[in-house]
Structures are given as structure tokens and as C-alpha cells.
Write a protein that holds these residues in place. Structure first.
Motif, PDB file in Angstrom:
ATOM      1  N   MET A   1      -3.848  -5.280   9.985  1.00  0.00           N
ATOM      2  CA  MET A   1      -2.424  -5.118  10.278  1.00  0.00           C
ATOM      3  C   MET A   1      -1.818  -4.234   9.094  1.00  0.00           C
ATOM      4  O   MET A   1      -2.264  -4.161   7.954  1.00  0.00           O
ATOM      5  N   LEU A   2      -0.768  -3.546   9.458  1.00  0.00           N
ATOM      6  CA  LEU A   2      -0.195  -2.612   8.439  1.00  0.00           C
ATOM      7  C   LEU A   2       1.368  -3.198   8.444  1.00  0.00           C
ATOM      8  O   LEU A   2       2.097  -3.567   9.300  1.00  0.00           O
ATOM      9  N   ARG A   3       1.698  -3.168   6.986  1.00  0.00           N
ATOM     10  CA  ARG A   3       3.087  -3.476   6.654  1.00  0.00           C
ATOM     11  C   ARG A   3       3.600  -2.469   5.865  1.00  0.00           C
ATOM     12  O   ARG A   3       2.983  -1.930   4.906  1.00  0.00           O
ATOM     13  N   THR A   4       4.939  -2.235   5.751  1.00  0.00           N
ATOM     14  CA  THR A   4       5.385  -1.466   4.488  1.00  0.00           C
ATOM     15  C   THR A   4       5.129  -1.952   3.416  1.00  0.00           C
ATOM     16  O   THR A   4       5.524  -3.077   3.213  1.00  0.00           O
ATOM     17  N   ALA A   5       4.895  -1.238   2.437  1.00  0.00           N
ATOM     18  CA  ALA A   5       4.642  -1.369   0.978  1.00  0.00           C
ATOM     19  C   ALA A   5       5.938  -1.878   0.541  1.00  0.00           C
ATOM     20  O   ALA A   5       7.207  -1.141   0.696  1.00  0.00           O
ATOM     21  N   THR A   6       5.980  -2.713  -0.768  1.00  0.00           N
ATOM     22  CA  THR A   6       7.199  -3.192  -1.410  1.00  0.00           C
ATOM     23  C   THR A   6       6.890  -3.080  -2.911  1.00  0.00           C
ATOM     24  O   THR A   6       5.997  -2.920  -3.307  1.00  0.00           O
ATOM     25  N   ASP A   7       8.063  -3.162  -3.653  1.00  0.00           N
ATOM     26  CA  ASP A   7       7.916  -3.384  -5.091  1.00  0.00           C
ATOM     27  C   ASP A   7       6.910  -4.342  -5.559  1.00  0.00           C
ATOM     28  O   ASP A   7       6.070  -4.124  -6.574  1.00  0.00           O
ATOM     29  N   GLY A   8       6.882  -5.469  -4.734  1.00  0.00           N
ATOM     30  CA  GLY A   8       5.743  -6.362  -5.106  1.00  0.00           C
ATOM     31  C   GLY A   8       4.193  -6.096  -4.763  1.00  0.00           C
ATOM     32  O   GLY A   8       3.388  -6.746  -5.515  1.00  0.00           O
ATOM     33  N   ASP A   9       4.030  -4.717  -4.240  1.00  0.00           N
ATOM     34  CA  ASP A   9       2.789  -4.283  -4.026  1.00  0.00           C
ATOM     35  C   ASP A   9       2.247  -3.364  -5.124  1.00  0.00           C
ATOM     36  O   ASP A   9       1.131  -3.144  -5.021  1.00  0.00           O
ATOM     37  N   VAL A  10       3.200  -3.093  -6.119  1.00  0.00           N
ATOM     38  CA  VAL A  10       2.823  -1.860  -6.552  1.00  0.00           C
ATOM     39  C   VAL A  10       1.780  -1.926  -7.738  1.00  0.00           C
ATOM     40  O   VAL A  10       0.772  -1.202  -7.798  1.00  0.00           O
ATOM     41  N   ASP A  11       1.321  -3.401  -8.266  1.00  0.00           N
ATOM     42  CA  ASP A  11       0.301  -3.532  -9.000  1.00  0.00           C
ATOM     43  C   ASP A  11      -0.974  -3.479  -8.155  1.00  0.00           C
ATOM     44  O   ASP A  11      -1.981  -2.804  -8.698  1.00  0.00           O
ATOM     45  N   ILE A  12      -1.118  -4.140  -6.865  1.00  0.00           N
ATOM     46  CA  ILE A  12      -2.186  -3.981  -6.297  1.00  0.00           C
ATOM     47  C   ILE A  12      -2.419  -2.719  -5.804  1.00  0.00           C
ATOM     48  O   ILE A  12      -3.631  -2.275  -5.535  1.00  0.00           O
ATOM     49  N   ILE A  13      -1.453  -1.767  -5.297  1.00  0.00           N
ATOM     50  CA  ILE A  13      -1.757  -0.464  -5.038  1.00  0.00           C
ATOM     51  C   ILE A  13      -2.470   0.116  -5.943  1.00  0.00           C
ATOM     52  O   ILE A  13      -3.651   0.997  -5.848  1.00  0.00           O
ATOM     53  N   ARG A  14      -2.031   0.169  -7.346  1.00  0.00           N
ATOM     54  CA  ARG A  14      -2.823   0.911  -8.373  1.00  0.00           C
ATOM     55  C   ARG A  14      -4.183   0.219  -8.840  1.00  0.00           C
ATOM     56  O   ARG A  14      -5.021   1.084  -8.853  1.00  0.00           O
ATOM     57  N   ILE A  15      -4.368  -0.776  -8.721  1.00  0.00           N
ATOM     58  CA  ILE A  15      -5.668  -1.730  -8.934  1.00  0.00           C
ATOM     59  C   ILE A  15      -6.548  -1.216  -7.783  1.00  0.00           C
ATOM     60  O   ILE A  15      -7.715  -0.693  -8.121  1.00  0.00           O
ATOM     61  N   LEU A  16      -6.319  -0.974  -6.627  1.00  0.00           N
ATOM     62  CA  LEU A  16      -6.946  -0.543  -5.673  1.00  0.00           C
ATOM     63  C   LEU A  16      -7.421   0.791  -5.692  1.00  0.00           C
ATOM     64  O   LEU A  16      -8.458   1.059  -5.742  1.00  0.00           O
ATOM     65  N   PRO A  48      11.778  10.469   1.784  1.00  0.00           N
ATOM     66  CA  PRO A  48      12.237  10.197   3.425  1.00  0.00           C
ATOM     67  C   PRO A  48      10.632  10.878   4.060  1.00  0.00           C
ATOM     68  O   PRO A  48      10.537  10.500   5.365  1.00  0.00           O
ATOM     69  N   THR A  49      10.072  11.555   3.514  1.00  0.00           N
ATOM     70  CA  THR A  49       8.934  12.407   4.000  1.00  0.00           C
ATOM     71  C   THR A  49       7.693  11.502   3.752  1.00  0.00           C
ATOM     72  O   THR A  49       6.512  12.246   4.022  1.00  0.00           O
ATOM     73  N   ARG A  50       7.700  10.332   3.497  1.00  0.00           N
ATOM     74  CA  ARG A  50       6.717   9.492   3.084  1.00  0.00           C
ATOM     75  C   ARG A  50       6.778   8.065   3.366  1.00  0.00           C
ATOM     76  O   ARG A  50       7.851   7.548   3.664  1.00  0.00           O
ATOM     77  N   ARG A  51       5.575   7.590   3.781  1.00  0.00           N
ATOM     78  CA  ARG A  51       5.359   6.013   4.102  1.00  0.00           C
ATOM     79  C   ARG A  51       4.295   5.549   3.321  1.00  0.00           C
ATOM     80  O   ARG A  51       3.218   6.088   3.516  1.00  0.00           O
ATOM     81  N   VAL A  52       4.314   4.442   2.752  1.00  0.00           N
ATOM     82  CA  VAL A  52       3.318   3.707   2.175  1.00  0.00           C
ATOM     83  C   VAL A  52       3.126   2.159   2.721  1.00  0.00           C
ATOM     84  O   VAL A  52       3.999   1.545   2.969  1.00  0.00           O
ATOM     85  N   LEU A  53       1.906   2.001   3.368  1.00  0.00           N
ATOM     86  CA  LEU A  53       1.640   0.855   4.131  1.00  0.00           C
ATOM     87  C   LEU A  53       0.643   0.014   3.265  1.00  0.00           C
ATOM     88  O   LEU A  53      -0.300   0.717   2.839  1.00  0.00           O
ATOM     89  N   ILE A  54       0.618  -1.079   3.615  1.00  0.00           N
ATOM     90  CA  ILE A  54      -0.496  -2.152   2.978  1.00  0.00           C
ATOM     91  C   ILE A  54      -1.104  -2.367   4.183  1.00  0.00           C
ATOM     92  O   ILE A  54      -0.545  -2.815   5.267  1.00  0.00           O
ATOM     93  N   TYR A  55      -2.425  -2.349   4.165  1.00  0.00           N
ATOM     94  CA  TYR A  55      -3.441  -3.002   5.240  1.00  0.00           C
ATOM     95  C   TYR A  55      -3.942  -4.488   4.933  1.00  0.00           C
ATOM     96  O   TYR A  55      -4.401  -4.465   3.762  1.00  0.00           O
ATOM     97  N   GLU A  56      -3.602  -5.394   5.682  1.00  0.00           N
ATOM     98  CA  GLU A  56      -3.838  -6.518   5.535  1.00  0.00           C
ATOM     99  C   GLU A  56      -4.873  -6.952   6.228  1.00  0.00           C
ATOM    100  O   GLU A  56      -4.946  -6.834   7.627  1.00  0.00           O
ATOM    101  N   ARG A  57      -6.190  -7.653   6.060  1.00  0.00           N
ATOM    102  CA  ARG A  57      -6.997  -8.360   6.904  1.00  0.00           C
ATOM    103  C   ARG A  57      -7.125  -9.848   6.578  1.00  0.00           C
ATOM    104  O   ARG A  57      -7.385 -10.302   5.398  1.00  0.00           O
TER     105      ARG A  57
END
Length: 173
Positions: A1-16, A48-57
Motif C-alpha cells: 500500500m502507498l500513502r502520502t509521506a508526512t512530517d512524521g515519516d522524515v526520520d524513517i525516510i532518511r534511515i532507509l 507541486p512537481t513532486r510526490r513522496v509516498l511511503i510503501y507499507e507492507r
């Protein structure tokens, strides 16, 4: 599942993104600092030319999908993309291949069905044979290789593209 990234995802994005296997197959392979990442997020979240999505499993963050250079007001609509997975966590759980297939299916579906793109572009490093094989499975076409110098090393980058009409159709369509 994909969902829009939020400010709460910033740390995990960097870690991954900083996992060694992800850095090894990235054009920019250095470890991203907290300050560099915060600067990237500050620009990205309002672009507006970007989208960052979190992939959840199964409710667990398992990857990040980036769409950029989106031309949503143009005809034809185009954009570029890239993604990285939680290579360490997925390998520990024995879920790497199913996750990889799923994120590519979900991301291409998002590009064509949600964003309405006619063509999706990206890049892959020439030495990344496994990703190149998966890209072919999803019907991406490689362009002419380009040699670049970055971070004190020479790399060969292959552009990839997928036209909406050539994509693997989702089951049931």
C-alpha cells in the motif's frame, strides 16, 4: 500500500535511504546527514512537481517512492520516479522479492492511474543487473547509457521509460 509521506515519516525516510545496499545503487551514494535531509524535505513537501509516498507492507513502513519532475499540466503528462526499500528489514523477514514486485506494481499504478501520466521516466545504474531485470519485467525500456562523474567516482547511468500503453495491465483489467 502507498500513502502520502508526512512530517512524521522524515526520520524513517532518511534511515532507509542511508542503508548501505540502497546507497550502493544510488547515483548519490553518500550518507545523507540530518541537516541535508531536513533541507530536502523542506523543499520537497511544498514542491507541486513532486510526490513522496511511503510503501507499507502489513502496516510496516517498507519503502519510499519518489515521483519528481511531474508535468501534470502538460500534454502528454510525464514524470520521473525512483524508490528504495527497507532492504535490511525485508531481507530479515524473507519478504524482499514480494515487496519489490508489489511496490513496483503499486507505484506504476499510482503513476498512470492516480497521476494520469502518459509516460514514466527514471534512471538505473548500469551495474545494477537485478533492478534492470525487474524493470524489464515491468516493461521499462532502457535508453543509451550515460557516463557521469559524481562524488569522486564515474558511474554509468541508463535512462528508463515506460509508456502507459506498454505497462503490464493490473489483473482484472
Amino acid at each position: 500500500m502507498l500513502r502520502t509521506a508526512t512530517d512524521g515519516d522524515v526520520d524513517i525516510i532518511r534511515i532507509l535511504r542511508n542503508q548501505e545496499p540502497n546507497r550502493e545503487v544510488s547515483i548519490n551514494s553518500h550518507e545523507i546527514s540530518a541537516d541535508e535531509h531536513a533541507g530536502w524535505w523542506a523543499k520537497t513537501r511544498v514542491d507541486p512537481t513532486r510526490r513522496v509516498l511511503i510503501y507499507e507492507r502489513e502496516g510496516v513502513t517498507a519503502g519510499v517512492v519518489n515521483f519528481f519532475d511531474l508535468e501534470l499540466d502538460a500534454e502528454p503528462r510525464t514524470g520521473a520516479w525512483g524508490f528504495f526499500l527497507d532492504t535490511v528489514g525485508l531481507a530479515e523477514r524473507g519478504e524482499t522479492l514480494p515487496a519489490w514486485i508489489e511496490v513496483m506494481k503499486d507505484a506504476t499504478g499510482y503513476a498512470f492511474d492516480e497521476l494520469g501520466l502518459a509516460e514514466l521516466h527514471g534512471e538505473v545504474l548500469e551495474h545494477n543487473a537485478v533492478v534492470r531485470q525487474m524493470n524489464r519485467r515491468f516493461r521499462f525500456v532502457e535508453g543509451a547509457p550515460e557516463t557521469r562523474s559524481t562524488e569522486g567516482r564515474e558511474i554509468t547511468v541508463l535512462p528508463i521509460s515506460l509508456h502507459k500503453d506498454n505497462r503490464r495491465k493490473p489483473k482484472g483489467n
